[in-house]
Scaffold this motif. Structure first.
Motif, PDB file in Angstrom:
ATOM      1  N   GLN A 132      -0.535   3.217  -3.978  1.00 20.95           N
ATOM      2  CA  GLN A 132      -0.334   3.217  -2.527  1.00 20.95           C
ATOM      3  C   GLN A 132      -0.632   1.835  -1.952  1.00 20.95           C
ATOM      4  OE1 GLN A 132      -2.929   6.428  -1.357  1.00 20.95           O
ATOM      5  NE2 GLN A 132      -1.291   7.938  -1.482  1.00 20.95           N
ATOM      6  N   ASP A 133      -1.657   1.178  -2.464  1.00 22.89           N
ATOM      7  CA  ASP A 133      -1.970  -0.184  -2.020  1.00 22.89           C
ATOM      8  C   ASP A 133      -0.821  -1.138  -2.315  1.00 22.89           C
ATOM      9  OD1 ASP A 133      -4.459   0.629  -1.111  1.00 22.89           O
ATOM     10  OD2 ASP A 133      -5.541  -0.129  -2.870  1.00 22.89           O
ATOM     11  N   VAL A 134      -0.213  -0.991  -3.481  1.00 27.33           N
ATOM     12  CA  VAL A 134       0.925  -1.838  -3.857  1.00 27.33           C
ATOM     13  C   VAL A 134       2.098  -1.601  -2.910  1.00 27.33           C
ATOM     14  CG1 VAL A 134       2.663  -2.272  -5.648  1.00 27.33           C
ATOM     15  CG2 VAL A 134       0.249  -2.050  -6.272  1.00 27.33           C
ATOM     16  N   VAL A 135       2.377  -0.348  -2.622  1.00 25.65           N
ATOM     17  CA  VAL A 135       3.483  -0.023  -1.711  1.00 25.65           C
ATOM     18  C   VAL A 135       3.220  -0.604  -0.331  1.00 25.65           C
ATOM     19  CG1 VAL A 135       4.665   1.866  -0.510  1.00 25.65           C
ATOM     20  CG2 VAL A 135       4.232   2.014  -2.968  1.00 25.65           C
ATOM     21  N   ARG A 136       1.992  -0.446   0.171  1.00 24.53           N
ATOM     22  CA  ARG A 136       1.665  -0.993   1.491  1.00 24.53           C
ATOM     23  C   ARG A 136       1.822  -2.512   1.518  1.00 24.53           C
ATOM     24  NH1 ARG A 136      -2.961   2.490   1.156  1.00 24.53           N
ATOM     25  NH2 ARG A 136      -2.477   4.438   2.185  1.00 24.53           N
ATOM     26  N   ALA A 137       1.383  -3.181   0.465  1.00 25.82           N
ATOM     27  CA  ALA A 137       1.512  -4.642   0.401  1.00 25.82           C
ATOM     28  C   ALA A 137       2.984  -5.050   0.391  1.00 25.82           C
ATOM     29  CB  ALA A 137       0.799  -5.179  -0.845  1.00 25.82           C
ATOM     30  N   ALA A 138       3.806  -4.324  -0.350  1.00 26.93           N
ATOM     31  CA  ALA A 138       5.239  -4.630  -0.387  1.00 26.93           C
ATOM     32  C   ALA A 138       5.866  -4.391   0.981  1.00 26.93           C
ATOM     33  CB  ALA A 138       5.930  -3.774  -1.449  1.00 26.93           C
ATOM     34  N   HIS A 142       1.955 -11.318   6.371  1.00 27.63           N
ATOM     35  CA  HIS A 142       1.308 -11.787   5.138  1.00 27.63           C
ATOM     36  C   HIS A 142      -0.209 -11.696   5.192  1.00 27.63           C
ATOM     37  CE1 HIS A 142       5.041 -13.179   3.412  1.00 27.63           C
ATOM     38  NE2 HIS A 142       5.357 -13.644   4.604  1.00 27.63           N
ATOM     39  N   ALA A 143      -0.765 -11.341   6.333  1.00 24.91           N
ATOM     40  CA  ALA A 143      -2.213 -11.245   6.437  1.00 24.91           C
ATOM     41  C   ALA A 143      -2.704 -10.013   5.695  1.00 24.91           C
ATOM     42  CB  ALA A 143      -2.634 -11.160   7.897  1.00 24.91           C
ATOM     43  N   PRO A 144      -3.801 -10.140   4.947  1.00 21.86           N
ATOM     44  CA  PRO A 144      -4.344  -8.969   4.234  1.00 21.86           C
ATOM     45  C   PRO A 144      -4.823  -7.911   5.206  1.00 21.86           C
ATOM     46  CG  PRO A 144      -5.762 -10.913   3.919  1.00 21.86           C
ATOM     47  CD  PRO A 144      -4.579 -11.350   4.720  1.00 21.86           C
ATOM     48  N   VAL A 145      -4.589  -6.672   4.842  1.00 24.12           N
ATOM     49  CA  VAL A 145      -4.999  -5.523   5.643  1.00 24.12           C
ATOM     50  C   VAL A 145      -5.819  -4.613   4.746  1.00 24.12           C
ATOM     51  CG1 VAL A 145      -4.190  -3.525   6.943  1.00 24.12           C
ATOM     52  CG2 VAL A 145      -2.923  -5.680   7.048  1.00 24.12           C
ATOM     53  N   GLY A 146      -6.901  -4.039   5.303  1.00 26.23           N
ATOM     54  CA  GLY A 146      -7.742  -3.151   4.515  1.00 26.23           C
ATOM     55  C   GLY A 146      -7.005  -1.924   4.027  1.00 26.23           C
ATOM     56  N   ARG A 147      -7.535  -1.306   2.984  1.00 21.70           N
ATOM     57  CA  ARG A 147      -6.913  -0.145   2.356  1.00 21.70           C
ATOM     58  C   ARG A 147      -6.694   0.982   3.367  1.00 21.70           C
ATOM     59  NH1 ARG A 147      -9.676   1.840  -2.857  1.00 21.70           N
ATOM     60  NH2 ARG A 147      -8.367   0.212  -3.696  1.00 21.70           N
ATOM     61  N   TRP A 148      -7.607   1.159   4.284  1.00 20.42           N
ATOM     62  CA  TRP A 148      -7.557   2.316   5.177  1.00 20.42           C
ATOM     63  C   TRP A 148      -6.892   1.989   6.508  1.00 20.42           C
ATOM     64  CZ3 TRP A 148      -8.223   5.602   1.714  1.00 20.42           C
ATOM     65  CH2 TRP A 148      -9.155   5.422   0.706  1.00 20.42           C
TER      66      TRP A 148
END
Length: 50
Positions: free
Chosen positions: A29-35, A43-49
């Protein structure tokens, strides 16, 4: 072979312990969200939740 393809084969063949499936699902799910973020130009990082 690509990394995700190898993981799919391992999951399909039962080579992964059941106790690891939840952690794999969360990471996927983290990979999908990053994509999705990348495809939207964010491009800014976002927390898992988030």
């Amino acid at each position: 072979m690509d990394l995700l393809g190898a993981l799919v084969q391992q999951l399909d063949s039962g080579a992964v312990y059941d106790r690891h499936l939840l952690a794999i699902a969360v990471a996927a799910q983290d990979v999908v969200r990053a994509a999705q973020r990348r495809s939207l130009g964010a491009h800014a990082p976002v927390g898992r939740w988030a």
